[in-house]
Design a protein around this motif. Structure first.
Motif, PDB file in Angstrom:
ATOM      1  N   LEU A  75       6.749 -32.563 -13.222  1.00  6.91           N
ATOM      2  CA  LEU A  75       6.819 -31.539 -12.189  1.00  6.91           C
ATOM      3  C   LEU A  75       8.272 -31.336 -11.777  1.00  6.91           C
ATOM      4  O   LEU A  75       8.932 -32.267 -11.308  1.00  6.91           O
ATOM      5  CB  LEU A  75       5.982 -31.960 -10.970  1.00  6.91           C
ATOM      6  CG  LEU A  75       5.620 -30.866  -9.964  1.00  6.91           C
ATOM      7  CD1 LEU A  75       4.812 -29.754 -10.638  1.00  6.91           C
ATOM      8  CD2 LEU A  75       4.838 -31.470  -8.816  1.00  6.91           C
ATOM      9  N   LYS A  76       8.797 -30.122 -11.986  1.00  5.26           N
ATOM     10  CA  LYS A  76      10.177 -29.827 -11.610  1.00  5.26           C
ATOM     11  C   LYS A  76      10.242 -29.513 -10.119  1.00  5.26           C
ATOM     12  O   LYS A  76       9.675 -28.533  -9.659  1.00  5.26           O
ATOM     13  CB  LYS A  76      10.699 -28.632 -12.419  1.00  5.26           C
ATOM     14  CG  LYS A  76      11.003 -28.941 -13.872  1.00  5.26           C
ATOM     15  CD  LYS A  76      11.647 -27.728 -14.549  1.00  5.26           C
ATOM     16  CE  LYS A  76      12.075 -28.045 -15.979  1.00  5.26           C
ATOM     17  NZ  LYS A  76      12.696 -26.884 -16.642  1.00  5.26           N
ATOM     18  N   ILE A  77      10.945 -30.385  -9.390  1.00  2.00           N
ATOM     19  CA  ILE A  77      11.068 -30.230  -7.944  1.00  2.00           C
ATOM     20  C   ILE A  77      12.508 -29.886  -7.619  1.00  2.00           C
ATOM     21  O   ILE A  77      13.441 -30.562  -8.067  1.00  2.00           O
ATOM     22  CB  ILE A  77      10.661 -31.528  -7.220  1.00  2.00           C
ATOM     23  CG1 ILE A  77       9.223 -31.913  -7.603  1.00  2.00           C
ATOM     24  CG2 ILE A  77      10.784 -31.363  -5.714  1.00  2.00           C
ATOM     25  CD1 ILE A  77       8.800 -33.267  -7.077  1.00  2.00           C
ATOM     26  N   SER A  78      12.702 -28.814  -6.848  1.00  2.00           N
ATOM     27  CA  SER A  78      14.058 -28.408  -6.486  1.00  2.00           C
ATOM     28  C   SER A  78      14.665 -29.422  -5.527  1.00  2.00           C
ATOM     29  O   SER A  78      13.963 -30.250  -4.936  1.00  2.00           O
ATOM     30  CB  SER A  78      14.043 -27.021  -5.829  1.00  2.00           C
ATOM     31  OG  SER A  78      13.321 -27.074  -4.606  1.00  2.00           O
ATOM     32  N   CYS A  79      15.964 -29.385  -5.365  1.00  2.07           N
ATOM     33  CA  CYS A  79      16.674 -30.308  -4.489  1.00  2.07           C
ATOM     34  C   CYS A  79      16.122 -30.197  -3.069  1.00  2.07           C
ATOM     35  O   CYS A  79      16.066 -29.099  -2.494  1.00  2.07           O
ATOM     36  CB  CYS A  79      18.167 -29.990  -4.498  1.00  2.07           C
ATOM     37  SG  CYS A  79      19.151 -31.102  -3.485  1.00  2.07           S
ATOM     38  N   GLY A  80      15.672 -31.326  -2.517  1.00  2.00           N
ATOM     39  CA  GLY A  80      15.093 -31.321  -1.175  1.00  2.00           C
ATOM     40  C   GLY A  80      13.645 -30.896  -1.136  1.00  2.00           C
ATOM     41  O   GLY A  80      13.036 -30.843  -0.066  1.00  2.00           O
ATOM     42  N   GLY A  81      13.074 -30.603  -2.302  1.00  2.00           N
ATOM     43  CA  GLY A  81      11.653 -30.237  -2.355  1.00  2.00           C
ATOM     44  C   GLY A  81      11.330 -28.888  -1.752  1.00  2.00           C
ATOM     45  O   GLY A  81      10.189 -28.640  -1.332  1.00  2.00           O
ATOM     46  N   GLY A  82      12.319 -27.991  -1.728  1.00  6.67           N
ATOM     47  CA  GLY A  82      12.105 -26.693  -1.100  1.00  6.67           C
ATOM     48  C   GLY A  82      11.042 -25.836  -1.755  1.00  6.67           C
ATOM     49  O   GLY A  82      10.488 -24.932  -1.117  1.00  6.67           O
ATOM     50  N   ASN A  83      10.753 -26.093  -3.035  1.00 16.35           N
ATOM     51  CA  ASN A  83       9.753 -25.271  -3.733  1.00 16.35           C
ATOM     52  C   ASN A  83       8.364 -25.907  -3.752  1.00 16.35           C
ATOM     53  O   ASN A  83       7.424 -25.341  -4.314  1.00 16.35           O
ATOM     54  CB  ASN A  83      10.198 -25.010  -5.166  1.00 16.35           C
ATOM     55  CG  ASN A  83      10.334 -26.298  -5.978  1.00 16.35           C
ATOM     56  OD1 ASN A  83      10.372 -27.393  -5.421  1.00 16.35           O
ATOM     57  ND2 ASN A  83      10.419 -26.151  -7.292  1.00 16.35           N
ATOM     58  N   MET A  84       8.204 -27.096  -3.135  1.00 13.32           N
ATOM     59  CA  MET A  84       6.939 -27.827  -3.279  1.00 13.32           C
ATOM     60  C   MET A  84       5.768 -27.160  -2.559  1.00 13.32           C
ATOM     61  O   MET A  84       4.632 -27.238  -3.014  1.00 13.32           O
ATOM     62  CB  MET A  84       7.100 -29.262  -2.790  1.00 13.32           C
ATOM     63  CG  MET A  84       7.738 -30.187  -3.816  1.00 13.32           C
ATOM     64  SD  MET A  84       6.845 -30.197  -5.398  1.00 13.32           S
ATOM     65  CE  MET A  84       5.288 -30.900  -4.898  1.00 13.32           C
ATOM     66  N   LYS A  85       6.043 -26.514  -1.453  1.00 13.92           N
ATOM     67  CA  LYS A  85       4.960 -25.838  -0.736  1.00 13.92           C
ATOM     68  C   LYS A  85       4.357 -24.748  -1.617  1.00 13.92           C
ATOM     69  O   LYS A  85       3.118 -24.667  -1.770  1.00 13.92           O
ATOM     70  CB  LYS A  85       5.484 -25.242   0.571  1.00 13.92           C
ATOM     71  CG  LYS A  85       4.414 -24.572   1.428  1.00 13.92           C
ATOM     72  CD  LYS A  85       5.012 -24.126   2.763  1.00 13.92           C
ATOM     73  CE  LYS A  85       3.944 -23.486   3.638  1.00 13.92           C
ATOM     74  NZ  LYS A  85       3.457 -22.197   3.101  1.00 13.92           N
ATOM     75  N   ASN A  86       5.214 -23.925  -2.225  1.00 11.86           N
ATOM     76  CA  ASN A  86       4.724 -22.837  -3.074  1.00 11.86           C
ATOM     77  C   ASN A  86       4.082 -23.374  -4.356  1.00 11.86           C
ATOM     78  O   ASN A  86       3.095 -22.813  -4.848  1.00 11.86           O
ATOM     79  CB  ASN A  86       5.864 -21.887  -3.424  1.00 11.86           C
ATOM     80  CG  ASN A  86       6.343 -21.103  -2.209  1.00 11.86           C
ATOM     81  OD1 ASN A  86       5.615 -20.959  -1.227  1.00 11.86           O
ATOM     82  ND2 ASN A  86       7.570 -20.600  -2.273  1.00 11.86           N
ATOM     83  N   ILE A  87       4.654 -24.446  -4.905  1.00 17.08           N
ATOM     84  CA  ILE A  87       4.073 -25.040  -6.114  1.00 17.08           C
ATOM     85  C   ILE A  87       2.673 -25.577  -5.809  1.00 17.08           C
ATOM     86  O   ILE A  87       1.737 -25.394  -6.591  1.00 17.08           O
ATOM     87  CB  ILE A  87       4.977 -26.167  -6.658  1.00 17.08           C
ATOM     88  CG1 ILE A  87       6.238 -25.569  -7.299  1.00 17.08           C
ATOM     89  CG2 ILE A  87       4.226 -27.007  -7.688  1.00 17.08           C
ATOM     90  CD1 ILE A  87       7.217 -26.613  -7.798  1.00 17.08           C
ATOM     91  N   THR A  88       2.515 -26.236  -4.666  1.00 15.79           N
ATOM     92  CA  THR A  88       1.209 -26.782  -4.290  1.00 15.79           C
ATOM     93  C   THR A  88       0.192 -25.665  -4.116  1.00 15.79           C
ATOM     94  O   THR A  88      -0.952 -25.759  -4.589  1.00 15.79           O
ATOM     95  CB  THR A  88       1.319 -27.597  -2.985  1.00 15.79           C
ATOM     96  OG1 THR A  88       2.328 -28.596  -3.119  1.00 15.79           O
ATOM     97  CG2 THR A  88      -0.006 -28.271  -2.661  1.00 15.79           C
ATOM     98  N   GLU A  89       0.600 -24.598  -3.427  1.00 13.56           N
ATOM     99  CA  GLU A  89      -0.312 -23.469  -3.212  1.00 13.56           C
ATOM    100  C   GLU A  89      -0.730 -22.848  -4.544  1.00 13.56           C
ATOM    101  O   GLU A  89      -1.912 -22.510  -4.750  1.00 13.56           O
ATOM    102  CB  GLU A  89       0.358 -22.426  -2.320  1.00 13.56           C
ATOM    103  CG  GLU A  89       0.542 -22.896  -0.878  1.00 13.56           C
ATOM    104  CD  GLU A  89       1.376 -21.939  -0.058  1.00 13.56           C
ATOM    105  OE1 GLU A  89       2.063 -21.075  -0.659  1.00 13.56           O
ATOM    106  OE2 GLU A  89       1.358 -22.050   1.191  1.00 13.56           O
TER     107      GLU A  89
END
Length: 556
Positions: A75-89
């Motif tokens: 799973l590619k996670i951006s620095c600080g996890g800024g994209n994780m909310k959208n990836i999870t959705e």
């Protein structure tokens, strides 16, 4: 159509168009990983014929990360996890279960006092029950810290009402509920003045001690609302008549026993089981094996079992009395997931030592060293910072002392009651213990309502002592405010067992006369109920009771 043709079709590339850009992936992988795409490909939809689908309201970078995950498991996670909310959705929308599990694992690592309320709302919205349960139990157990977070102050009144009305909420008193509501109200007084009445049901007068009512009636919140003032005055009168069993808030707990001995064919053998009380069958049943922690389980191992907050710690001990094989590892049983892990090592070997805990620290003192030398050393382990600290030595060399920590003081029992002030780091002698036999610690101390309660304690090695001294042993307490020591009357139906434990305003013990497992109320030492039988729990076992939350489901 032949099977080989089916395989060829699955090996075809499938194109996903997002924001005008294309992503490709083998149909077989999408079918395997995603319920969404499997249903699409198994249908007669146009997309299944053209091997192309256009997804609206999605970001290309997010879908690119998910397709990369489908192909590689990474799973590619951006620095600080800024994209994780959208990836999870997106993972939830596309029903990629393995990606959802990876996202959940990520969010669990971010779970703390500041994030738990937001994660609880987020997981509820996406129906992520595992994450929701973890976030909710964190928010309930760590209420004192969570109520200071910005997310708490920004809760909607409906969310706040549901949260504060939970009987599993770990609050020190109902005054803390008033403090929490006052902080929430002060965050936006003009906008929330009219909402205060909706929060009245969150306060439970049946949980208020008589000595607390003055503080409740003089609380700032009560002066902000006439309705609150009227309610408090009315509920106070009802509260006077309330009994301990009518309390609203009660932490869910789990009850375990460790070690002890069992009698088989007239012979005593060390118990190798950690037993859990099964409430449905009303008896203790094997839960874990001590051998999973200690390679050898024998008699008189001398380890200590200590509850610190929601977790259980095992420290010290000796595997073999002949080989001097000392246990250096300290183990922790996490009260949330009930998993064991090694967390630290003792700096020096010890067995038959004393141990007690505060909310975040383990204290160990005295005991035998490696070559049977009796110790006077005292150490503190900070469970948050993972750090050991040497404290001033005891004035005495003691083995098997009993100890309790409260109000920034460490009280240690043996032939004397001594106290270490954890601020000044000075030892003082409080009094001699009321025991006519030297070097016999006959009490297990617990802190409750500004008093130290001393529960009778006799282990299997003191059987010869029973007939001579049992009549002199009684439940007693020492007031930390006045220093006064006195006997405490209790029900004739209670005979304290070899070990007792106090948690959540109740005491637990195995009745010495009947071998029934019972609990009672610390408030008046009345018998609550006989919980069940001793079952597989060993004689002279450690009893520990600690918070353990159920799996919380998302309400539809």
């Amino acid at each position: 159509m032949s099977k080989s043709t089916d395989k060829d079709l699955d090996d075809e590339e499938f194109t996903i168009v997002v924001e005008g850009k294309s992503l490709t992936c083998q149909k077989s992988l999408l079918r395997e990983k995603s319920e969404y795409f499997r249903a699409m490909m198994d249908s007669s939809m146009l997309e299944s014929q053209t091997n192309t689908v256009t997804l609206l309201n999605q970001e290309f970078s997010v879908l690119s990360s998910l397709i990369h995950f489908v192909k590689t498991g990474e799973l590619k996670i951006s620095c600080g996890g800024g994209n994780m909310k959208n990836i999870t959705e997106a993972a939830v929308m596309l029903q990629i279960e393995s990606a959802i599990e990876s996202c959940t694992a990520y969010w669990k690592k971010t779970l703390d006092h500041e994030t738990c309320l937001n994660l609880m709302a987020f997981s509820k919205l996406l129906n992520l029950e595992n994450l929701f349960s973890c976030a909710k139990r964190h928010s309930l157990y760590y209420f004192s810290q969570v109520r200071q977070s910005i997310d708490f102050l920004q809760m909607e009144v409906e969310e706040l009402t549901e949260y504060l009305s939970c009987p599993d909420l770990n609050c020190t008193s109902e005054t803390e509920i008033l403090d929490a509501i006052m902080a929430w109200y002060a965050h936006d007084k003009p906008g929330r003045k009219s909402l205060l009445n909706k929060l009245i049901p969150c306060f439970h007068g049946e949980d208020v001690q008589q000595e607390e009512w003055e503080a409740v009636q003089n609380h700032k919140l009560i002066n902000e609302s006439e309705d609150w003032k009227t309610y408090i005055n009315n509920i106070k009168e009802k509260g006077k008549e309330m009994k301990p069993e009518e309390k609203f808030r009660n932490l869910p707990v789990i009850i375990l026993t460790f070690g002890g001995y069992i009698v088989e064919k007239g012979c005593e053998q060390p118990s190798t089981d950690i037993c859990k009380f099964d409430d449905s069958e009303k008896t203790f049943k094997p839960f874990h094996k001590l051998k999973d922690i200690y390679p050898e389980v024998g008699p008189k191992m001398g380890y200590q079992v200590t509850v610190i907050g929601k977790d259980v710690y095992l420290s010290g001990g000796q595997l073999s009395m002949t080989r001097y094989s000392m246990v250096m590892d300290v183990w922790k049983l996490d009260g949330f997931d009930l998993q064991w892990e090694k967390v630290t090592k003792l700096s020096s070997p010890r067995r038959h030592h004393g141990a007690c805990g505060s909310q975040t620290s383990l204290f160990i003192m005295g005991g035998f060293g490696k070559y049977r030398d009796i110790l006077d050393t005292v150490q503190q382990y900070d469970t948050v910072d993972d750090k050991w600290t040497d404290l001033p030595k005891m004035p005495h060399t003691w083995f098997t002392p009993q100890a309790v920590c409260c109000e920034n003081k460490l009280y240690v029992y043996k032939t004397h009651l001594i106290c270490l002030d954890l601020v000044t780091l000075e030892w003082t002698t409080v009094r001699r213990t009321p025991c006519s036999v030297d070097n016999m610690n006959t009490f297990i101390p617990y802190y409750f309502n500004n008093c130290i309660y001393e529960f009778p304690f006799l282990d299997q090695e003191l059987d010869w002592f029973y007939e001579f001294e049992l009549g002199k042993l009684q439940l007693q307490k020492t007031s930390l405010e006045t220093g006064k020591w006195e006997a405490v009357p209790y029900s004739d139906s209670i005979q304290f067992g070899n070990r007792s434990f106090v948690c959540n305003g109740k005491f637990y013990t195995i009745n010495r006369a009947s071998n029934e497992f019972i609990c009672g109320y610390m408030q008046d030492f009345s018998l609550c109920k006989e919980l069940g039988t001793q079952g597989k729990a060993g004689q002279d076992c450690f009893i520990v009771v600690f918070p353990h939350y159920p799996v919380y489901k998302i309400k539809s």
